[in-house]
Enzyme design. Structure first.
Site, PDB file in Angstrom:
ATOM      1  CE  LYS A 289      -3.938   1.879   2.674  1.00 56.07           C
ATOM      2  NZ  LYS A 289      -4.783   1.617   3.863  1.00 56.07           N
TER       3      LYS A 289
ATOM      4  CB  SER B 184      -8.086   3.430   3.060  1.00 58.57           C
ATOM      5  OG  SER B 184      -7.180   2.815   3.978  1.00 58.57           O
TER       6      SER B 184
ATOM      7  CB  SER C 240      -8.292   0.454   5.849  1.00 59.41           C
ATOM      8  OG  SER C 240      -8.918   1.703   5.983  1.00 59.41           O
TER       9      SER C 240
END
Length: 447
Positions: free
Chosen positions: A75, A153, A177
Site C-alpha cells: 500500500k 482504504s 481498511s
C-alpha cells in the site's frame, strides 16, 4: 495466478510452475484493463530478479520461506527505500524519497518476498469506500457487468490479490481498511492487535488506531504474512468446531443488513451450527454507545487534524474535499475532550471485554452491504458519506476495542462477496486465528 500460497507451493514443488513465471503472469495481468488504477507504481523488473534468485536457490536445495520469490503488493502508505510515499495524495507530490524501508516492508524483503509495486488507496487512508479522485478507483473484480467499489482504504491491495497480481497485499486498518475491501472482494483480511506490528515508516492516519496488516486468499496465508511482519509470530490455537463458542451481539452490528448479506450470514450461522459450533446471541449494549462516544469525530479526526493542519492551511485545494471535510472535524476537539475520549475508551474496553471474554470470538457480517456501484457514490456526497459510515460501522467497533479481527468469505458463487467477521479483544490473536482456521472451510464459498 488466482490461487493461495499453499497451492502455489505445491505447484512449485511439482515443477508445474516457477516463481519467475508467477511474476511474469502477474506482470501481464497488471497491464490488462481490469487492473487499471490498482498500482501507482510497479517494480516487476526487480521482482523478477528476486523470483529468479529464489528459483535458483530452490534448485540448489536451499531452504526458502514460503513467500520467497512470490509477488506481494505494498500500500502507498509504507516507505520503500528510494521511493516517495504519497499516501494516495497529490499533497505529497514533492515528498522526498524514503531512505529506508518501513519495518514491515523490510521484514517482507527479508522473507524473500518479491515486491511488485505500490497499490492505490483512499487519500490518506481516510475512507472505507475506496474511491480516489486523483489517481482513479480500482474496480472490484467480483462483478464483470457493473463497476463496483473495491472498499477502502486498502483498495488497490485488495484488487491486486483478487486479480492474482499478488499473493498478499500489505495494507493498514484504522477502522476497517483491510477487512472492508477483503469482504467486498471475496478475500480473507486479518487485523491483528495493533501493538503487535510496528508502524515505523508508515504514513499515519491515527496514532491510536492504525494497524499494519495484510489480506490474502486464505486464513493460512494471512497467518503466514502476519508471522513475517509482526514483532512476534503467533501460533494459532486450533480446536474442533464442536468446542467453539461464538457470540452474536443483538445490538448494532446486525442493523440495516442488505438482503444478500443477511442471507449469507444466516446461511453461515446455519452451517456452523450444523458443524457443532455453539452460537449464542448475547446483549452487548456497549456497542450502541459508540456513536455518542465518537460524535466529535473520535481519535481519527483529532489525530488526522494534528497531522494535516499545516498542509490544509496551505494546500487545501489539493485534498479530496471529502477527506478534508472529515479531517476538519478534528479541529474542534480540545485537549480536555481528547482526554475524556481516552478515558471513555478505556472504560468501554473493560466492559466489553468482560462480556465477551468467555467466547472464542464475536461473529457478525464484516460490512452490512455488498459492494455498491462506483458512479452514484462519485456523484452524490450525501450518499457517499452514508455509505462510508455504514461500511465502517461494524469493523471500526473492534478497532475501538483495541482488538483483533478477521474477515472470511461466506457467500455463494452466484452472489456478490460477503464477509463473515470474527473478532476478539487485545492479544487474543492466537485464539482468534485458530477459530478462523477451524471455521473457514465450513463457511467458505462452494467451488
Amino acid at each position: 495466478m488466482s490461487t493461495d500460497i499453499h497451492t502455489l507451493q505445491t505447484k512449485l514443488r511439482d515443477g508445474a510452475t516457477s516463481r519467475a513465471n508467477v511474476i511474469a503472469e502477474a506482470e501481464q495481468l497488471a497491464q490488462t484493463p481490469a487492473a487499471n488504477a490498482v498500482f501507482l507504481h510497479t517494480t516487476f523488473d526487480a521482482a523478477a530478479q528476486v523470483a529468479r534468485a529464489a528459483d535458483a536457490a530452490s534448485l540448489a536445495g536451499k531452504p526458502l520461506h514460503p513467500l520467497a520469490g512470490l509477488p506481494v503488493s505494498v500500500k502507498d502508505l509504507f516507505n520503500i527505500a528510494g521511493e516517495a510515499t504519497h499516501a494516495g495524495s497529490p499533497v505529497r507530490s514533492d515528498a522526498a524519497a524514503a531512505t529506508a524501508d518501513a519495518t514491515v516492508v523490510r521484514r517482507l524483503r527479508d522473507s524473500g518476498a518479491a515486491l511488485v509495486g505500490r497499490t492505490n488507496m483512499t487519500e490518506f487512508a481516510f475512507s472505507g469506500v475506496g474511491i480516489n479522485p486523483h489517481f482513479g478507483t480500482p474496480v472490484n473484480p467480483a462483478d464483470a457487468q457493473v463497476a463496483r467499489i473495491p472498499g477502502g482504504s486498502s483498495s488497490g491491495a485488495a484488487v491486486s490479490v483478487a486479480l492474482g497480481l499478488a499473493v498478499a497485499g500489505l495494507g493498514s486498518d484504522t477502522g476497517g481498511s483491510i477487512r472492508i475491501p477483503a469482504a467486498l472482494c471475496g478475500l480473507a483480511g486479518f487485523k491483528p492487535t495493533a501493538r503487535r506490528v510496528p508502524l515505523d515508516g508508515a504514513f499515519p492516519l491515527s496514532y491510536t488506531l492504525d494497524t499494519a496488516c495484510a489480506m490474502a486468499r486464505t486464513v493460512h496465508d494471512c497467518v503466514l504474512v502476519d508471522s513475517v511482519i509482526a514483532d512476534e509470530a503467533v501460533i494459532p490455537a486450533i480446536k474442533a468446531a464442536a468446542g467453539i463458542r461464538l457470540a452474536i451481539p443483538r445490538q448494532y452490528l446486525l442493523d440495516d443488513l442488505d438482503p444478500v448479506v443477511a442471507r449469507a450470514f444466516d446461511r453461515a450461522l446455519g452451517r456452523l451450527s450444523a458443524a457443532g459450533v455453539q452460537i449464542e446471541h448475547i446483549d452487548l449494549p456497549e456497542l450502541s454507545e459508540l456513536p455518542a462516544i465518537n460524535a466529535a469525530g473520535g481519535f481519527t479526526a483529532a489525530e488526522a487534524y494534528a497531522i494535516h493542519r499545516h498542509a490544509l492551511a496551505t494546500r487545501r485545494e489539493q485534498y479530496d474535499p471529502r477527506v478534508a471535510s472529515r479531517i476538519d472535524r478534528g479541529a474542534s476537539m480540545g485537549a480536555a475532550d481528547y482526554v475524556d475520549l481516552m478515558r471513555a475508551r478505556a472504560d468501554w474496553i473493560a466492559r466489553v471485554a468482560a462480556r465477551i471474554g468467555g467466547f472464542d470470538a464475536v461473529a457478525c457480517p464484516t460490512v452490512p452491504m455488498v459492494a455498491p456501484p462506483i458512479a452514484p457514490l462519485v456523484a452524490d456526497d450525501a450518499l457517499f458519506f452514508r455509505t462510508n459510515a455504514l461500511l465502517l460501522r461494524n469493523t471500526s467497533a473492534f478497532n475501538f476495542l483495541d482488538g483483533c479481527s478477521i474477515s472470511l468469505p461466506c457467500h455463494q458463487p452466484d452472489e456478490l462477496p460477503v464477509g463473515l467477521m470474527l473478532s476478539h479483544g487485545a492479544l487474543r490473536d492466537a485464539q482468534l486465528l485458530g477459530t478462523a482456521i477451524a471455521l473457514e472451510s465450513i463457511v467458505k464459498p462452494a467451488a
